[in-house]
Design a protein around this motif. Sequence first.
Motif, PDB file in Angstrom:
ATOM      1  N   ALA A 239     135.036  12.749  44.327  1.00  0.00           N
ATOM      2  CA  ALA A 239     135.958  13.815  44.248  1.00  0.00           C
ATOM      3  C   ALA A 239     137.475  13.676  43.737  1.00  0.00           C
ATOM      4  O   ALA A 239     137.959  14.324  43.102  1.00  0.00           O
ATOM      5  CB  ALA A 239     135.850  14.504  45.802  1.00  0.00           C
ATOM      6  N   ASP A 240     137.885  12.310  44.164  1.00  0.00           N
ATOM      7  CA  ASP A 240     139.460  11.823  44.155  1.00  0.00           C
ATOM      8  C   ASP A 240     139.414  11.581  42.694  1.00  0.00           C
ATOM      9  O   ASP A 240     140.259  11.920  41.743  1.00  0.00           O
ATOM     10  CB  ASP A 240     139.651  10.569  44.790  1.00  0.00           C
ATOM     11  CG  ASP A 240     140.117  11.128  46.231  1.00  0.00           C
ATOM     12  OD1 ASP A 240     140.105  12.319  46.343  1.00  0.00           O
ATOM     13  OD2 ASP A 240     139.911  10.180  47.072  1.00  0.00           O
ATOM     14  N   ASP A 241     138.519  10.892  42.031  1.00  0.00           N
ATOM     15  CA  ASP A 241     138.401  10.495  40.536  1.00  0.00           C
ATOM     16  C   ASP A 241     138.244  11.705  39.784  1.00  0.00           C
ATOM     17  O   ASP A 241     138.979  11.777  38.692  1.00  0.00           O
ATOM     18  CB  ASP A 241     137.107   9.678  40.228  1.00  0.00           C
ATOM     19  CG  ASP A 241     137.610   7.993  40.270  1.00  0.00           C
ATOM     20  OD1 ASP A 241     138.724   7.888  40.594  1.00  0.00           O
ATOM     21  OD2 ASP A 241     136.749   7.300  40.112  1.00  0.00           O
ATOM     22  N   LEU A 242     137.492  12.851  40.082  1.00  0.00           N
ATOM     23  CA  LEU A 242     137.251  13.993  39.450  1.00  0.00           C
ATOM     24  C   LEU A 242     138.687  14.732  39.283  1.00  0.00           C
ATOM     25  O   LEU A 242     139.059  15.513  38.582  1.00  0.00           O
ATOM     26  CB  LEU A 242     135.989  14.947  39.693  1.00  0.00           C
ATOM     27  CG  LEU A 242     134.787  14.173  39.727  1.00  0.00           C
ATOM     28  CD1 LEU A 242     133.731  15.055  40.427  1.00  0.00           C
ATOM     29  CD2 LEU A 242     134.446  14.082  38.370  1.00  0.00           C
ATOM     30  N   ASP A 243     139.216  14.824  40.439  1.00  0.00           N
ATOM     31  CA  ASP A 243     140.903  15.432  40.606  1.00  0.00           C
ATOM     32  C   ASP A 243     141.453  14.825  39.617  1.00  0.00           C
ATOM     33  O   ASP A 243     142.175  15.615  39.040  1.00  0.00           O
ATOM     34  CB  ASP A 243     141.229  15.429  41.993  1.00  0.00           C
ATOM     35  CG  ASP A 243     140.655  16.507  43.105  1.00  0.00           C
ATOM     36  OD1 ASP A 243     140.006  17.293  42.376  1.00  0.00           O
ATOM     37  OD2 ASP A 243     140.719  16.201  44.274  1.00  0.00           O
TER      38      ASP A 243
END
Length: 467
Positions: free
Chosen positions: A417-421
Amino acid sequence: MTLRLYDTATRAVRDFVPLADGHASVYLCGATVQGHPHIGHVRSGVAFDVLRRWLTATGFDVAFVRNVTDIDDKILAKAAAAGRPWWEWAATFERSFTSAYDALGVLPPSAEPRATGHVTQMVELIQRLIDAGHAYAAAGDVYFDVQSYAAYGALSGHKLDDVHQGESVAEGKRDPRDFTLWKAAKPGEPSWPTPWGPGRPGWHLECSAMAEAYLGRAFDIHCGGLDLVFPHHENELAQSRGAGSDFARYWLHNGWVTMSGEKMSKSLGNVVSIPTMLESVRPQELRYYLGSAHYRSMLEYSFEALQEAASAYRSVEAFVTRTAERAGDVPVGTWTDAFAEALDDDLAVPRALAEIHRLRREGNTALAAGDLPAAVAAASSVRAMAAVLGVDPLDPHWRGSGTDTSAEHAALSALVADDLDLRAMAKAAKDWATADRIRDRLAGAGVQITDTPDGPEWSIAAKDVEK
């Protein structure tokens, strides 16, 4: 809305009106434990687990009986070919079925009777049929006289002239359409003493006796696979009614799992075992897949369809998990009216799933906008609805399932999720090189990213499972 179910006997969707207010009695034809279960076997368990969960969720006290057929021609033949005792063979694969049901979150039945434990009840049922003029003994066998029962064929729609029981010709059998209630003992086979001589029960007799023993002479719902309508359920109905029981008031049948248009079966060699499937997806993902189609429809297996379902489940899981991480907790809330209307309409699970994904999308929008209370409300409702379908991502049952633990999957979800953000920010800034680099790094780690109108979704790349 009142729960409405498609009744095979009347070929119509009917309001469910139980025999006793607030109580539902359900009998499911369970496993014939001749070998390891495949996904075609357990689809029935998943489909009617949803029925049970919905009945319970809407206030019913549910008596749910699922039998085990532990004496059968195929069990005896396979055990003999393997040089193993028949009872040990049956017990081995009964445990295999139980393991599969447990892995997929199918609730244990209220009772799980074995055929071999209910021979006394079967003998009593045969005697009632003989006394009523519906059965006769011949050369140590006992047969049901099909022509003596005027309503024979009503469940399946078979005409009497077209009936073929699939049984061999036998001495003393009056009509080839008659079916066996009791089989005379053969050398080397197990047997029990009866007034008609030693022998063992016929398959159809077993379920009638066990259903009556646990649910009484009248009960609400009888479930099973579509392939059981004839001759098994037709014969169950005839012998139970012939013996003076009202038997089941509703008959529910699930469709097959097919491969290349053929029903999965060991004889065709087109089966996919549960352990093999769980090398590709986690148990909750397999359950989601098996329960995603309407229970009466055929489910055509393909690796692509399985992965699509797994990805859809992961999108729900990621939303609920991410919301729980930000809020600290996501309690189980309440389902929506649209969800209830879907399940009340003959367990229309595809519509129910559409409602879950609608709220997932709304919740993700709320998360993106920083509206945490709205996201928690959506996630709470998603949990309630997913729980009825047996796939609540935060259910403790799924901890440690599959190839990764729920804690590991939650940690991975947070990192992705952090990488997608970061990727979304890079794309917003038109920094395509960074966005592509993040995508490629995730792909290298086995995480596939799919851009959808509702935002990016991720899944774990899995190996192909054909058989």
